[in-house]
Design an enzyme around this catalytic site. Structure first.
Site, PDB file in Angstrom:
ATOM      1  N   GLU A 177      54.757 -44.304  31.437  1.00 33.20           N
ATOM      2  CA  GLU A 177      54.821 -44.735  30.304  1.00 33.20           C
ATOM      3  C   GLU A 177      55.701 -43.643  29.226  1.00 33.20           C
ATOM      4  O   GLU A 177      55.227 -42.482  29.178  1.00 33.20           O
ATOM      5  CB  GLU A 177      53.513 -45.121  29.366  1.00 33.20           C
ATOM      6  CG  GLU A 177      53.538 -45.455  28.112  1.00 33.20           C
ATOM      7  CD  GLU A 177      52.216 -45.625  27.310  1.00 33.20           C
ATOM      8  OE1 GLU A 177      51.343 -45.375  27.883  1.00 33.20           O
ATOM      9  OE2 GLU A 177      52.325 -46.076  25.985  1.00 33.20           O
ATOM     10  N   ARG A 223      43.336 -38.865  41.227  1.00 31.38           N
ATOM     11  CA  ARG A 223      44.371 -38.309  40.286  1.00 31.38           C
ATOM     12  C   ARG A 223      43.976 -36.640  40.648  1.00 31.38           C
ATOM     13  O   ARG A 223      43.169 -36.247  41.209  1.00 31.38           O
ATOM     14  CB  ARG A 223      44.179 -38.500  38.884  1.00 31.38           C
ATOM     15  CG  ARG A 223      42.871 -38.014  38.401  1.00 31.38           C
ATOM     16  CD  ARG A 223      42.599 -38.344  37.020  1.00 31.38           C
ATOM     17  NE  ARG A 223      43.304 -37.596  35.950  1.00 31.38           N
ATOM     18  CZ  ARG A 223      44.463 -38.275  35.030  1.00 31.38           C
ATOM     19  NH1 ARG A 223      44.441 -39.507  35.370  1.00 31.38           N
ATOM     20  NH2 ARG A 223      44.989 -37.606  34.442  1.00 31.38           N
ATOM     21  N   LYS A 276      48.780 -36.472  28.747  1.00 27.43           N
ATOM     22  CA  LYS A 276      50.047 -36.303  27.754  1.00 27.43           C
ATOM     23  C   LYS A 276      49.559 -36.258  26.170  1.00 27.43           C
ATOM     24  O   LYS A 276      50.234 -35.654  25.552  1.00 27.43           O
ATOM     25  CB  LYS A 276      50.943 -37.703  27.929  1.00 27.43           C
ATOM     26  CG  LYS A 276      51.909 -37.553  29.055  1.00 27.43           C
ATOM     27  CD  LYS A 276      52.783 -38.644  29.309  1.00 27.43           C
ATOM     28  CE  LYS A 276      51.889 -39.847  29.724  1.00 27.43           C
ATOM     29  NZ  LYS A 276      52.576 -41.166  30.054  1.00 27.43           N
TER      30      LYS A 276
HETATM   31  P1  ATP Z   1      48.397 -39.347  30.856  1.00 26.22           P
HETATM   32  O1  ATP Z   1      46.808 -39.481  30.835  1.00 26.22           O
HETATM   33  O2  ATP Z   1      48.595 -37.934  30.933  1.00 26.22           O
HETATM   34  O3  ATP Z   1      48.950 -40.068  29.634  1.00 26.22           O
HETATM   35  P2  ATP Z   1      48.867 -41.628  32.261  1.00 26.22           P
HETATM   36  O4  ATP Z   1      48.394 -42.061  33.419  1.00 26.22           O
HETATM   37  O5  ATP Z   1      48.772 -42.285  30.883  1.00 26.22           O
HETATM   38  O6  ATP Z   1      48.726 -40.058  31.883  1.00 26.22           O
HETATM   39  P3  ATP Z   1      51.600 -42.837  32.978  1.00 26.22           P
HETATM   40  O7  ATP Z   1      52.894 -42.564  32.067  1.00 26.22           O
HETATM   41  O8  ATP Z   1      50.820 -44.292  32.551  1.00 26.22           O
HETATM   42  O9  ATP Z   1      50.545 -41.516  32.339  1.00 26.22           O
HETATM   43  O10 ATP Z   1      51.384 -42.622  34.351  1.00 26.22           O
HETATM   44  C1  ATP Z   1      52.600 -42.700  35.082  1.00 26.22           C
HETATM   45  C2  ATP Z   1      51.823 -42.700  36.743  1.00 26.22           C
HETATM   46  O11 ATP Z   1      51.505 -41.334  36.965  1.00 26.22           O
HETATM   47  C3  ATP Z   1      50.592 -43.592  36.811  1.00 26.22           C
HETATM   48  O12 ATP Z   1      50.785 -44.225  37.975  1.00 26.22           O
HETATM   49  C4  ATP Z   1      49.665 -42.728  37.024  1.00 26.22           C
HETATM   50  O13 ATP Z   1      48.617 -43.312  37.623  1.00 26.22           O
HETATM   51  C5  ATP Z   1      49.993 -41.532  37.424  1.00 26.22           C
HETATM   52  N1  ATP Z   1      49.664 -40.219  36.939  1.00 26.22           N
HETATM   53  C6  ATP Z   1      49.049 -40.036  35.821  1.00 26.22           C
HETATM   54  N2  ATP Z   1      48.236 -38.651  35.812  1.00 26.22           N
HETATM   55  C7  ATP Z   1      48.116 -38.473  37.114  1.00 26.22           C
HETATM   56  C8  ATP Z   1      47.508 -37.312  37.581  1.00 26.22           C
HETATM   57  N3  ATP Z   1      46.654 -36.317  37.112  1.00 26.22           N
HETATM   58  N4  ATP Z   1      47.399 -37.138  39.030  1.00 26.22           N
HETATM   59  C9  ATP Z   1      48.024 -38.413  39.823  1.00 26.22           C
HETATM   60  N5  ATP Z   1      48.800 -39.421  39.128  1.00 26.22           N
HETATM   61  C10 ATP Z   1      48.969 -39.579  37.798  1.00 26.22           C
HETATM   62 MG    MG Z   2      48.980 -44.220  30.518  1.00 26.57          MG
END
Ligand code: ATP
Ligand code: MG
Length: 565
Positions: free
Chosen positions: A42, A268, A278
């Site tokens: 995102e 994760r 983020k």
């Molecule tokens: P954040 O919580 O930091 O905003 P998010 O999961 O909302 O992270 P996205 O942009 O939606 O961020 O994530 C893109 C991809 O990265 C998704 O498939 C998510 O599962 C993966 N991802 C995010 N954080 C992690 C992590 N700590 N370990 C492994 N994969 C991750």
């Molecule tokens: Mg997200």
């Protein structure tokens, strides 16, 4: 590549983890002819180390099995998403060494199709427009132990729903006035199936679709359908989406999607001393607690890049930690180990002094300069040597001298002999102090018979010190870093901001470096002997070299590993 598939793992060995096992099996049985994965960020912030794990997995699996990986922006929330983030994400994925080729997509590419499918769900009695407020919807949702309550609007006629949904899209209602919900089961034990929201009204301009839409699909509604449209075979996501999988499948079952992707969850990445979110990282940037998204202390990919971590070290790290189905916390030292390991093989060695102490060789001829060949990289004989100038006045590290040394201090002190790297054995004769008692200069003698660093009579001092020639040295600002948090598990105690490490950055000015370092460009990496690995910072100007310490030389991870054996 049939031979690959028959042997299971992509390189002919056993598959490395449960996801690669599933992919290998699906290719072997012919369920899929080709593996297609996606990385779906995102664009509401910069990528961090957790994303690197997901990128290495999605792109890695596609690469290893001869398939492809899409980069898809999950751009369904225009109030939080910006072009700056989109550009940064593309840059970071490429920097990590991966390439989506022509397969760049956006959830917003599918807004028309998603809308048509929502209409289809309404026509089939599987979706309805709800006038309840967000708060009321939450109140009706029930709990893990209690079923939810039906909305009074749940049984609207298909005609009324179609009319209201069309008017939602036409912009007749303000933000939050109505939502479109799936009509599944308010008593489902899985809360995600209690009539989840599919569309919300948001009068906000979108980076790609501008003002064409004032209703936007939710993540749950957009994600699986986007996967299906793109022909994704394995939709790999983190464990928090496990409970969403029945919903993911429900949409695929009830819509005329062109393919049936399978969602598979993995744990994760969590790292000690680090927060991977983020939202929180954005707060640090907004509050000015760091120099920006690319502050070298940030766990963002732009931050660790500026810090000097090479992308190959992140790929090594992803391979090393593997994949699991249970949450765990990885020791940050394991990541540093991968960084050090790679830099040890690749980084040129140089000499520099962080806290200079002047040293005069009283018996060395004034005006004489010698050059000593210094090894560029002991791990790489092809890297050769460089000449380093030596003269009567030098700088050594202030820490390398003690007037009253304790027992185990073998470096310089009055009367003690040490080796200057590549040069001579020297003996300290006197420490000169200023009026306040601070040592400002050491007066030493050198032994001309020890040229190159070895004595004809075989005596060998315990310590070898690094140094620079005062007349030839350049100047640098050096930034030393420590963890951004002072506790290993930030957040466990509640207030994250209170757990920030106040000493996470230390700026040293007036550091002295051997000649030639001022020719380095931003991003170049080197080892300063005995001090660590460093990277030239982007703040560097023609008259001002700025170095970031990437990592020290001490490998605590290797020690922990050795102790475990
Ligand atoms: P954040 O919580 O930091 O905003 P998010 O999961 O909302 O992270 P996205 O942009 O939606 O961020 O994530 C893109 C991809 O990265 C998704 O498939 C998510 O599962 C993966 N991802 C995010 N954080 C992690 C992590 N700590 N370990 C492994 N994969 C991750
Ligand atoms: Mg997200």
């Amino acid at each position: 590549m049939a031979d690959r598939i028959e042997t299971g793992g992509p390189d002919g060995g056993e598959p490395a983890d449960f996801i690669r096992e599933i992919v290998a099996e699906d290719l072997r049985t012919g369920k899929h002819a080709e593996v297609v994965t996606r990385f779906p960020p995102e664009p509401n912030g910069y990528l961090h180390l957790g994303h690197a794990k997901s990128i290495a997995l999605n792109f890695g699996v596609a690469q290893e099995f001869g398939g492809r990986c899409h980069l898809r922006f999950d751009d369904t929330n225009p109030t939080k998403e910006e072009q700056e983030y989109i550009d940064a994400i593309e840059f970071d994925v490429r920097w990590l060494g991966f390439d989506w080729g022509r397969h760049l997509y956006h959830a917003s590419d599918y807004f028309d199709r998603l809308y048509d499918w929502a209409v289809l769900l309404i026509e089939r009695g599987l979706a309805y427009v709800d006038d309840l407020s967000a708060e009321e919807i939450r109140g009706h949702r029930g709990t893990l132990t209690e079923p939810g309550q039906d909305s009074p609007y749940r049984n609207r006629s298909v005609e009324e729903n179609l009319d209201l949904f069309r008017r939602m899209r036409a912009g007749e209602f303000p933000d939050g006035a109505r939502v479109l919900r799936a009509r599944i089961d308010m008593a489902s034990p899985n809360i995600n199936l209690r009539d989840p929201v599919l569309y919300r009204i948001l009068h906000a301009s979108h980076p790609r679709t501008a003002d064409r839409w004032c209703i936007y699909p939710t993540y749950d509604y957009a994600h699986g359908q986007s996967d299906a449209i793109e022909g994704i075979t394995h939709s790999l996501c983190t464990l928090e989406f496990e409970d969403h999988r029945p919903l993911y499948d429900w949409f695929l079952e009830h819509l005329p999607v062109p393919s049936r992707p399978r969602q598979i969850e993995f744990a994760r990445l969590n790292l000690t001393y680090t927060v991977l979110s983020k939202r929180f990282l954005l707060q640090l940037v907004k509050d000015g607690r760091v120099r920006g998204w690319d502050d070298p202390r940030m766990p963002t990919l732009s931050g660790i890049r500026r810090r000097g971590y090479p992308p190959g070290a992140l790929r090594d790290f992803a391979r090393m930690i593997g994949l699991a189905k249970r949450e765990s916390v990885v020791d940050y030292a394991a990541l540093e180990h991968c960084v050090r390991d790679l830099l040890n093989r690749s980084a040129p060695r140089r000499m520099g002094v962080l806290r200079p102490l002047k040293l005069v060789l009283t018996n060395y001829p004034e005006g004489q300069v010698e050059e000593f060949p210094a090894v560029n990289n002991p791990e790489d004989p092809t890297a050769g040597t460089r000449p380093v100038p030596f003269s009567r006045v030098l700088y050594i590290e202030r820490d390398d001298f003690m007037e009253d040394p304790p027992k185990k201090f073998y470096r310089l002190s009055p009367g003690r002999e040490v080796r200057l790297r590549y040069a001579y054995l020297i003996t300290c004769r006197e420490a000169v102090k200023d009026a306040s008692g601070e040592i400002v200069e050491l007066r030493c003698t050198y032994d001309p018979a020890t040229r190159g660093g070895s004595a004809p009579d075989g005596r060998s001092p315990k310590a070898t010190l690094h140094w620079v020639s005062a007349a030839h040295a350049g100047t640098a600002e050096v930034r030393l870093y420590d963890h951004l948090f002072k506790v290993p598990e930030p957040g466990a105690g509640g207030d994250l901001l209170a757990e920030l490490n106040p000493d996470s950055e230390q700026v040293l000015t007036g550091c002295r470096t051997e000649p030639g370092l001022d020719n380095l460009g931003a991003g170049e990496r080197l080892q300063l002997e005995r001090l660590g690995y460093f990277c030239v910072d982007a703040d560097t100007r023609p008259d001002r070299l700025v170095l970031n310490r990437t990592v020290t030389l001490r490998d605590t991870w290797a020690k922990v590993q050795a102790r475990g054996k």
